[in-house]
Design an enzyme around this catalytic site. Structure first.
Site, PDB file in Angstrom:
ATOM      1  N   GLY A  68      50.281  47.992  52.943  1.00 32.50           N
ATOM      2  CA  GLY A  68      50.599  46.607  52.588  1.00 32.50           C
ATOM      3  C   GLY A  68      49.564  45.674  53.171  1.00 32.50           C
ATOM      4  N   CYS A  95      49.167  53.946  56.207  1.00 33.50           N
ATOM      5  CA  CYS A  95      48.461  52.710  56.554  1.00 33.50           C
ATOM      6  C   CYS A  95      49.422  51.697  57.190  1.00 33.50           C
ATOM      7  CB  CYS A  95      47.732  52.161  55.321  1.00 33.50           C
ATOM      8  SG  CYS A  95      46.493  50.931  55.744  1.00 33.50           S
ATOM      9  N   TYR A  96      49.698  50.575  56.530  1.00 32.66           N
ATOM     10  CA  TYR A  96      50.660  49.634  57.119  1.00 32.66           C
ATOM     11  C   TYR A  96      51.972  50.337  57.418  1.00 32.66           C
ATOM     12  CZ  TYR A  96      53.784  45.667  57.726  1.00 32.66           C
ATOM     13  OH  TYR A  96      54.694  44.779  58.250  1.00 32.66           O
ATOM     14  N   HIS A 188      44.582  56.716  53.191  1.00 31.42           N
ATOM     15  CA  HIS A 188      45.389  56.689  51.960  1.00 31.42           C
ATOM     16  C   HIS A 188      45.332  58.036  51.236  1.00 31.42           C
ATOM     17  CE1 HIS A 188      46.415  52.405  51.854  1.00 31.42           C
ATOM     18  NE2 HIS A 188      45.267  52.239  52.496  1.00 31.42           N
ATOM     19  N   GLU A 190      47.004  58.893  48.741  1.00 30.61           N
ATOM     20  CA  GLU A 190      47.335  58.744  47.318  1.00 30.61           C
ATOM     21  C   GLU A 190      46.113  58.491  46.435  1.00 30.61           C
ATOM     22  OE1 GLU A 190      47.956  56.732  49.776  1.00 30.61           O
ATOM     23  OE2 GLU A 190      47.963  54.614  49.242  1.00 30.61           O
ATOM     24  N   ASP A 246      53.322  54.628  23.807  1.00 31.42           N
ATOM     25  CA  ASP A 246      54.721  54.624  24.235  1.00 31.42           C
ATOM     26  C   ASP A 246      55.692  54.756  23.068  1.00 31.42           C
ATOM     27  OD1 ASP A 246      53.553  54.274  26.680  1.00 31.42           O
ATOM     28  OD2 ASP A 246      53.900  52.119  26.753  1.00 31.42           O
ATOM     29  N   LYS A 388      52.860  56.073  32.894  1.00 26.63           N
ATOM     30  CA  LYS A 388      52.085  56.329  31.675  1.00 26.63           C
ATOM     31  C   LYS A 388      51.578  57.776  31.603  1.00 26.63           C
ATOM     32  CE  LYS A 388      50.213  53.975  28.174  1.00 26.63           C
ATOM     33  NZ  LYS A 388      50.911  52.903  27.450  1.00 26.63           N
TER      34      LYS A 388
END
Ligand code: XMP
Length: 532
Positions: A68, A95-96, A188, A190, A246, A388
């Site tokens: 964050g 992280c945060y 991170h 991710e 979609d 997605k």
């Protein structure tokens, strides 16, 4: 049938072994959730200020605290709900998330150190279940190539924790409390720049939290089909097919789930990409046997847009006209009770954020918004839980052509916002051809899947050119291609000069009425991806 479906669902609840991702405002929060899902584990993103009761009701097998923008040192900065540390489930702070966990559990966080941004080497000082056997450099002790973005850092560990990794600017770059299964990483995992990041997250979800890998394309399809059948019973369902990813996946899923009960309406607005209408009809009507009503409404859209130059006004007209045309067709079909929509998870998160003032205001989209109330229809949204990339994966599993499923996003108002100023049929024809040349060359050079979104824009500017011995004044086409993770920020794609040269030459030579091609080198921000 109905009973069978219910029995099946209770046999395998693919949402049961789930994680909670608490969002502290990082731009990467959705990426964390996507990586967890890729590991085969269901998770949801909720804001950090969800109540303790909500955390308990959600009953996660593990919790991830996102990064964050705030400083954990400030007493007013976001905190972790107490229930997180009372549930006795594993927690991973990123992280945060690591810093706030350390601060709340009795450790110390300091600011004012050198900011660490970009690649960093994290030395693994304790293998622990997250890091065991990982090494990006063949060194001893092993190291990870990790992505960092922080100013503050943890300087004293809370009781029960030990250090498991260190970097040049963060001696305590990773921490663990093996007893409580609490972990914190300053980097991170991710983002793809952290090479072992996906594996670290998989280990947390599967090995530490002991979640089964139930979240697979086939299970998602089976579960959605059972859910839709349960929900709509023998009612008729209507779907607005747009040719986009979609709505195409919704059509394929509903065709599998309820077959003849589904009717699709495909409105050709005259503002679609080259060959889009024919491809939709071929895929759904011919190959899949879906009931599709095609309405060629281009002339009505051009007439309604005559003389209009304001972009938001154009969006409203296109959206309104779309609803009118759709509504007319829908009324011809008797006894419809449900309207299907291709809402996906990021839309759900964004509109939840919009309600709490946390998300930016987005441009008026032209979904079939407003229709359900007007037509007294109930909504069925089978992709509501999916990102997605998950939508694309189940699209492929459902047998949709790869080309349709991998398409770049296309805005609801279509070419209407890519023709600057007044929309005219003649401009739309030119733009469609130019866009087609760009897109087919991207495919031919294996570049299409490397960029996030590419398209052509029609500029109603007359520019001089020479053709043979004569001069001519013709229109300008701008090419746009961007690379982005989330479409909130984007860089212009560094396409090869030779490639741009080829596309430019083809557009000017092959399309009558175009004398000049430019390439847009603006990033977002400050520019947006679309020109209007
Ligand atoms: P911008 O131009 O805001 O675009 O940087 C971000 C993403 O949103 C798409 N976009 C739209 N999609 N209706 C849509 O359905 C719209 O009015 C609209 N405007 C922009 C754009 O194509 C990009 O992917």
């Amino acid at each position: 049938m109905q009973r069978l479906v219910t029995a099946r669902m209770s046999d395998l609840d693919i949402h049961s072994e789930r994680l909670l991702v608490l969002d502290f405002g990082s731009q990467y929060t959705q990426l964390i959730a996507r990586r967890v899902r890729e590991a085969g584990v269901y998770c949801e993103i909720h804001p950090f200020d969800m109540s303790n009761a909500q955390v308990r009701d959600y009953a996660p097998r593990g919790i991830i605290l996102s990064g964050g923008p705030e400083s954990a040192i400030a007493t007013t900065s976001p905190r972790v709900p107490a229930a997180v540390f009372e549930l006795q489930v594993p927690v991973l702070g990123i992280c945060y998330g690591m810093q706030v966990m350390a601060a709340q559990l009795g450790g110390e966080v300091e600011g004012g150190h050198e900011r660490e941004f970009g690649y960093a080497q994290v030395e693994i000082t304790d293998p622990c279940p997250l890091f065991a056997g990982l090494n990006d450099s063949d060194s001893t002790p092993p190291q990870l190539d990790a992505w960092m973005s922080h100013g503050d850092r943890v300087t004293r560990l809370p009781q029960g924790f030990s250090a498991i990794g260190s970097s040049a600017n963060a001696p305590l770059a990773a921490m663990a409390d093996a007893g409580r299964h609490y972990y914190g990483v300053q980097f991170h995992p991710e983002v793809t720049q952290t090479r072992q990041g996906a594996e670290i997250l998989r280990r947390f979800c599967v090995d530490v939290c002991k979640c089964g890998q139930l979240w697979t394309a086939q299970n998602i399809i089976d579960d959605s089909i059972a859910h839709v059948r349960d929900l709509v019973g023998s009612d008729k369902v209507l779907l607005g097919l747009s040719g986009g990813v979609d709505s195409s996946v919704v059509a394929a899923l509903l065709a599998r789930a309820i077959g003849e009960q589904l009717t699709c309406v495909f409105v050709d607005t005259g503002l679609l990409r080259h060959g889009e209408g024919d491809q939709v009809m071929e895929t759904f009507a011919e190959h899949m046997g879906v009931n599709v009503i095609r309405v060629d409404a281009g002339q009505r859209f051009y007439a309604a847009l005559k003389g209009v130059i304001d972009p938001e006004e154009k969006r409203k007209i296109i959206g309104g006209m779309f609803i009118d045309v759709f509504d007319e067709q829908a009324h011809a079909i008797q006894d419809v009770k449900w309207l299907a929509q291709g809402t996906i998870y990021p839309d759900v998160i964004e509109s939840a954020g919009a309600k709490t003032g946390k998300a930016k205001v987005i441009k008026s989209h032209h979904n079939v918004g407003g229709l359900p109330e007007k037509m007294h229809l109930k909504l069925v949204e089978p992709l509501r839980e999916l990102f997605k990339d998950e939508v694309r994966r189940i699209g492929v599993s459902l047998g949709l052509p790869e080309e349709m499923v991998q398409r770049h996003p296309f805005p609801g108002p279509g070419l209407g916002v890519r023709i600057i100023g007044e929309v005219k049929e003649e401009y739309a024809e030119i733009l469609r051809l130019a866009d087609h040349i760009l897109i087919s060359e991207l495919h031919a050079h294996n570049l299409y899947n490397q960029v996030s979104q590419a398209f052509a824009v029609f500029l109603p500017v007359k520019s001089v050119g020479v053709m043979g011995d004569g001069r001519r004044h013709d229109w300008v086409i701008a090419l746009r291609s961007v690379d982005t993770i989330d479409f909130m920020t984007a860089h212009w794609s560094r396409l090869p000069y030779d490639f741009l040269e080829l596309v430019s030459r083809r557009i000017i030579n092959e399309i009558e009425g175009v004398s000049r091609v430019t390439y847009d080198i603006s990033s977002k921000p400050p520019a947006t991806i679309e020109w209007e």
